[in-house]
Write an enzyme that holds these catalytic residues in place. Structure first.
Site, PDB file in Angstrom:
ATOM      1  N   ARG A   1      47.601  49.209  59.089  1.00  0.00           N
ATOM      2  CA  ARG A   1      47.300  49.240  57.645  1.00  0.00           C
ATOM      3  C   ARG A   1      48.600  49.365  56.859  1.00  0.00           C
ATOM      4  O   ARG A   1      48.774  48.785  55.792  1.00  0.00           O
ATOM      5  CB  ARG A   1      46.325  50.378  57.309  1.00  0.00           C
ATOM      6  CG  ARG A   1      46.100  50.552  55.821  1.00  0.00           C
ATOM      7  CD  ARG A   1      44.839  51.336  55.468  1.00  0.00           C
ATOM      8  NE  ARG A   1      44.547  52.447  56.347  1.00  0.00           N
ATOM      9  CZ  ARG A   1      45.193  53.628  56.362  1.00  0.00           C
ATOM     10  NH1 ARG A   1      46.183  53.856  55.519  1.00  0.00           N
ATOM     11  NH2 ARG A   1      44.847  54.580  57.213  1.00  0.00           N
TER      12      ARG A   1
ATOM     13  N   TYR B   1      40.171  34.091  35.549  1.00  0.00           N
ATOM     14  CA  TYR B   1      39.068  33.994  36.514  1.00  0.00           C
ATOM     15  C   TYR B   1      38.004  35.062  36.194  1.00  0.00           C
ATOM     16  O   TYR B   1      38.354  36.195  35.837  1.00  0.00           O
ATOM     17  CB  TYR B   1      39.631  34.176  37.933  1.00  0.00           C
ATOM     18  CG  TYR B   1      38.572  34.421  38.977  1.00  0.00           C
ATOM     19  CD1 TYR B   1      37.515  33.526  39.151  1.00  0.00           C
ATOM     20  CD2 TYR B   1      38.610  35.563  39.776  1.00  0.00           C
ATOM     21  CE1 TYR B   1      36.541  33.764  40.097  1.00  0.00           C
ATOM     22  CE2 TYR B   1      37.635  35.796  40.729  1.00  0.00           C
ATOM     23  CZ  TYR B   1      36.599  34.896  40.884  1.00  0.00           C
ATOM     24  OH  TYR B   1      35.619  35.140  41.817  1.00  0.00           O
TER      25      TYR B   1
ATOM     26  N   ASP C   1      49.511  35.482  37.119  1.00  0.00           N
ATOM     27  CA  ASP C   1      48.694  34.996  38.235  1.00  0.00           C
ATOM     28  C   ASP C   1      49.031  33.518  38.408  1.00  0.00           C
ATOM     29  O   ASP C   1      48.706  32.688  37.558  1.00  0.00           O
ATOM     30  CB  ASP C   1      47.200  35.213  37.916  1.00  0.00           C
ATOM     31  CG  ASP C   1      46.302  34.798  39.068  1.00  0.00           C
ATOM     32  OD1 ASP C   1      46.664  33.855  39.802  1.00  0.00           O
ATOM     33  OD2 ASP C   1      45.217  35.390  39.218  1.00  0.00           O
TER      34      ASP C   1
END
Ligand code: P1T
Length: 389
Positions: A51, A103, A175
């Site tokens: 992780r 989005y 983005d």
């Protein structure tokens, strides 16, 4: 391999991907191990638990950082997880200024999730950088935009907005999912962070969900690495491998996406059943000049208003055989969708109306298939929608 100074097409294939030291394997191995042996407590070879860090993920993060011209890449389990990690850097009472066309899932994070943490977001058409300057508040801690935006393909001037952000001492996040680093590098234009849904063009084959953030700012990167490990929304080693594999052909894929999309956009613009086309490569697009300046190509995404509203749009989508009616974008295969019902359903109807995302508004992700086949397929759609106009 020393990759400094190499071109984007070469970086796609080699950055972060030296031959394996143990076996000489040319392809980065998929390191599935969740944990790593330590010589003694805290004495390891750079990895302790997957992780926190994983060799396959490191290769992907390095490749993405090189492609975007950044120092640090931080990979996540989805584009939304990447977005959320950036927002977790903020605190209650902070304000974020967001481009008005994003989005639907991103809108949902800013509008619903963020507000429940006590943060505030203002959505703004950033076409006028002066309006951005005026909208910055004393508690504004982040500027966020998509360009080209999803689904209206709005173009915002990254350099101009980055300058305003810099003056205000606020980081700008872009983005870059629609453009990819092959067509646009926001960090070069002054942005502090680049965010990606690697689900899209970077992977390119519609078989992974992933995300990433790239930055050259050491303090931001430290915080994001901490959040990546702490929140745990990390991509699997297999998915990292898949994105690395997809990235190898990003250069050639983007050339073909742009080539096909430009032809389709012109075809749509000349079609009697089309009210209006939104594609930054068309001279009629309001952001055409800025796109020509800040992008190397206008991308593979097109949206348009089909005459005849919802019944025509539905008949059009149902008649297509090569374009699949589906959410998502950026794969080698062409997709078509109805944003108001599908990808942007979480945007309130009045906001959608204000943005011009109506019942006849359709979005295409133009794939790399043969262009004549794609045109013929769209003709099939138009034919089915003809008597509904
Ligand atoms: O789906 P995910 O990997 O979580 O990425 C979210 C996301 C972030 N940013 C942009 C610009 C996006 O387009 C997306 C996801 N978009 C779609 C699924 C879509 O069809 O538009």
């Amino acid at each position: 391999m020393h990759v400094e100074g190499l071109a984007q097409d070469t970086l796609c294939i080699h950055a972060g991907q030296a031959a394996d030291e143990v076996s000489g394997a040319v392809m980065v191995p998929i390191s599935l191990s969740s944990t790593f042996a330590q010589d003694g407590p805290g004495r390891h070879k750079g990895y302790d638990y997957s992780r926190a860090g994983n060799p396959t993920r490191t290769a992907l993060e390095s490749c993405l950082a090189h492609l975007e011209g950044g120092k640090h890449g931080i990979a996540f389990g989805s584009g939304c997880a990447a977005t959320s990690a950036v927002l977790f850097s903020l605190k209650s009472g902070d304000h974020v200024l967001v481009g008005d066309d994003v989005y639907g899932g991103t809108f949902r994070i800013f509008d619903s999730v963020l507000k429940s943490w006590g943060l505030d977001a203002t959505f703004l058409d950033m076409s006028d950088p002066g309006a951005v300057r005026a909208a910055i508040r004393p508690n504004t801690r982040l500027l966020w935009l998509e360009t080209p935006s999803n689904p209206k393909l709005k173009i915002f001037d990254i350099a101009a907005i980055a300058e305003i952000a810099h003056e205000a001492g606020v980081p700008l996040a872009v983005d870059n999912t629609f453009a990819t680093p092959m067509l646009q590098r926001p960090l070069d234009l002054g942005a502090k962070l680049v965010v990606h849904s690697t689900t899209k063009y970077l992977n390119g084959h519609s078989d992974v969900v992933g995300g990433a953030v790239i930055t050259s700012d050491d303090a931001i990167a430290d915080r994001l690495h901490f959040l990546q490990k702490s929140l745990g929304a990390v991509p699997s080693p297999f998915d990292c491998y898949m994105v690395l594999r997809g990235l190898k052909t990003l250069g050639v894929r983007m050339k073909q996406h742009v080539h096909n999309a430009l032809i389709i956009a012109r075809f749509l613009e000349s079609h009697a059943q089309v009210e209006r086309v939104f594609y930054p490569g068309l001279a009629s697009h309001t952001g055409h000049a800025i796109a020509a300046r800040q992008m190397k190509g206008p991308g593979g995404m097109i949206s348009f208003d089909l005459k005849g509203g919802l019944s025509a749009a539905t008949a059009f989508l149902k008649a297509l055989r090569i374009f699949t009616c589906a959410e998502s974008l950026g794969g080698v295969e062409s997709l078509a969708e109805h944003p108001a019902i599908m990808t942007h359903a979480s945007v309130p109807p009045e906001t959608r109306r204000a943005l011009g995302i109506g019942d006849g508004f359709l979005r295409l992700s133009v794939g790399v298939e043969d262009i004549e086949d794609l045109k013929q397929d769209l003709e099939r759609g138009f034919h089915a929608a003809r008597n509904l106009v």
